[in-house]
Design an enzyme around this catalytic site. Sequence first.
Site, PDB file in Angstrom:
ATOM      1  N   ASP A  37       0.810  -1.420   0.065  1.00 12.24           N
ATOM      2  CA  ASP A  37      -0.339   0.009   0.147  1.00 12.24           C
ATOM      3  C   ASP A  37       1.026   0.607  -0.506  1.00 12.24           C
ATOM      4  OD1 ASP A  37      -2.158   1.710  -0.256  1.00 12.24           O
ATOM      5  OD2 ASP A  37      -2.596   1.531   2.315  1.00 12.24           O
ATOM      6  N   GLY A  38       0.655   2.522  -0.570  1.00 10.89           N
ATOM      7  CA  GLY A  38       0.848   3.470  -0.436  1.00 10.89           C
ATOM      8  C   GLY A  38       1.807   3.951  -1.638  1.00 10.89           C
ATOM      9  N   ASN A  79     -10.479  -2.617  -6.096  1.00  6.93           N
ATOM     10  CA  ASN A  79      -9.957  -1.673  -6.907  1.00  6.93           C
ATOM     11  C   ASN A  79     -10.937  -1.019  -7.869  1.00  6.93           C
ATOM     12  OD1 ASN A  79      -7.085  -2.921  -5.512  1.00  6.93           O
ATOM     13  ND2 ASN A  79      -7.656  -0.817  -5.263  1.00  6.93           N
ATOM     14  N   TRP A  80     -11.783  -1.925  -8.311  1.00  2.00           N
ATOM     15  CA  TRP A  80     -12.463  -1.866  -9.996  1.00  2.00           C
ATOM     16  C   TRP A  80     -12.988  -0.313 -10.102  1.00  2.00           C
ATOM     17  CZ3 TRP A  80     -11.252  -4.977 -13.688  1.00  2.00           C
ATOM     18  CH2 TRP A  80     -10.809  -5.708 -13.628  1.00  2.00           C
ATOM     19  N   ARG A 132     -11.522   2.208  -8.716  1.00  3.06           N
ATOM     20  CA  ARG A 132     -10.662   3.492  -9.098  1.00  3.06           C
ATOM     21  C   ARG A 132     -11.017   4.736 -10.346  1.00  3.06           C
ATOM     22  NH1 ARG A 132      -5.256   2.705  -6.430  1.00  3.06           N
ATOM     23  NH2 ARG A 132      -6.414   1.495  -4.435  1.00  3.06           N
ATOM     24  N   GLU A 189       0.741 -13.180  12.019  1.00  4.80           N
ATOM     25  CA  GLU A 189       1.587 -11.992  12.674  1.00  4.80           C
ATOM     26  C   GLU A 189       1.429 -10.820  11.981  1.00  4.80           C
ATOM     27  OE1 GLU A 189       2.894 -12.355  16.067  1.00  4.80           O
ATOM     28  OE2 GLU A 189       2.053 -14.271  16.644  1.00  4.80           O
TER      29      GLU A 189
HETATM   30  C1  FPP Z   1      -1.634   0.479  -3.487  1.00  2.00           C
HETATM   31  O1  FPP Z   1      -1.580   1.702  -3.708  1.00  2.00           O
HETATM   32  C2  FPP Z   1      -1.405  -0.834  -4.444  1.00  2.00           C
HETATM   33  C3  FPP Z   1      -2.156  -1.432  -5.627  1.00  2.00           C
HETATM   34  C4  FPP Z   1      -4.042  -0.955  -5.980  1.00  2.00           C
HETATM   35  C5  FPP Z   1      -1.720  -2.094  -6.027  1.00  2.00           C
HETATM   36  C6  FPP Z   1      -0.105  -2.930  -6.459  1.00  2.00           C
HETATM   37  C7  FPP Z   1       0.768  -2.423  -7.617  1.00  2.00           C
HETATM   38  C8  FPP Z   1       1.764  -2.781  -7.735  1.00  2.00           C
HETATM   39  C9  FPP Z   1       2.493  -3.058  -6.479  1.00  2.00           C
HETATM   40  C10 FPP Z   1       2.662  -2.663  -8.828  1.00  2.00           C
HETATM   41  C11 FPP Z   1       2.145  -4.076  -9.781  1.00  2.00           C
HETATM   42  C12 FPP Z   1       2.323  -5.533  -9.551  1.00  2.00           C
HETATM   43  C13 FPP Z   1       2.997  -6.304  -9.368  1.00  2.00           C
HETATM   44  C14 FPP Z   1       2.240  -7.387  -8.336  1.00  2.00           C
HETATM   45  C15 FPP Z   1       3.902  -6.862 -10.746  1.00  2.00           C
HETATM   46  P1  FPP Z   1      -2.921   2.603  -3.564  1.00  2.00           P
HETATM   47  O2  FPP Z   1      -2.954   3.322  -4.891  1.00  2.00           O
HETATM   48  O3  FPP Z   1      -3.897   2.771  -2.781  1.00  2.00           O
HETATM   49  O4  FPP Z   1      -1.308   3.785  -3.162  1.00  2.00           O
HETATM   50  P2  FPP Z   1      -2.462   5.154  -2.013  1.00  2.00           P
HETATM   51  O5  FPP Z   1      -3.198   4.379  -0.477  1.00  2.00           O
HETATM   52  O6  FPP Z   1      -1.558   5.528  -1.174  1.00  2.00           O
HETATM   53  O7  FPP Z   1      -3.151   6.072  -3.162  1.00  2.00           O
END
Ligand code: FPP
Length: 239
Positions: free
Chosen positions: A13-14, A61-62, A64, A200
Amino acid sequence: MNKKPKHVAIIMDGNGRWAKKQGKNRFIGHQKGAKVVKDIVEEATKNEINFLTLFAFSTDNWSRPKDEINLLMKLLVGSLKKEFNRIFDNNIRLCSVGNLNTLPDIVKEELLFVIEKTKTNTGMVLTLALNYGGKEEIIDAIKAISNKVKNSIISPEKVDESTIIEHLYTRNLPPVDLLIRTSGEERISNFLLWHIAYAELYFTKTLWPDFKKKDLREALLNYSKRERRFGKTSEQLIT
Ligand code: FPP
């Protein structure tokens, strides 16, 4: 280090906040996030983690923006293509959990290609949770079990923990030992609900694009110092 988790799961996340902090588009955060995935898979292999499960795209996430969803899908396909040789050479077996049906064909095809090619690899099992939701997983398991009960394949009295596990998307995975979430959020967000029953939890403020190999080692070290009692007392664990 005396205690090593067998199964590590990560909520990455982040990415968005990382990009915002730098005055950049969210896409740049996801791109950097994908690079970090490569490093962390490498480090997990090096630390002999048997199972690594990454939350790559949730059912939520859909909601978004379309552009962001498209970019995440492209990043996934690009990463699978780019990293295929490395995955294969490191004896990693790729798996996925979640509902693949509604993913774009190009993602499904690439994913199934790598899953098929690596299915006899015997090293770390790398599972991507894609279009995954923990509640949906449990609902689907209940539906499948109910059907078997209806058709007298299973008797209701015989339904136990193993019946549920056998019908989960995650049926081939052991329980999660260590769940890591980056970015300072301290919640589960519908990830692996059944399999984290005794996990954990490790929360770090570090945003995913800043999460380095040493941060994974730090999480593993932290885990190694914890006492997992599974309802027992400390004294019982010694004897
Ligand atoms: C959260 O960050 C992350 C995601 C929604 C998806 C994770 C995807 C990747 C790390 C990139 C590609 C993945 C692979 C397996 C190659 P966020 O967008 O929710 O961050 P925020 O909370 O700061 O907005």
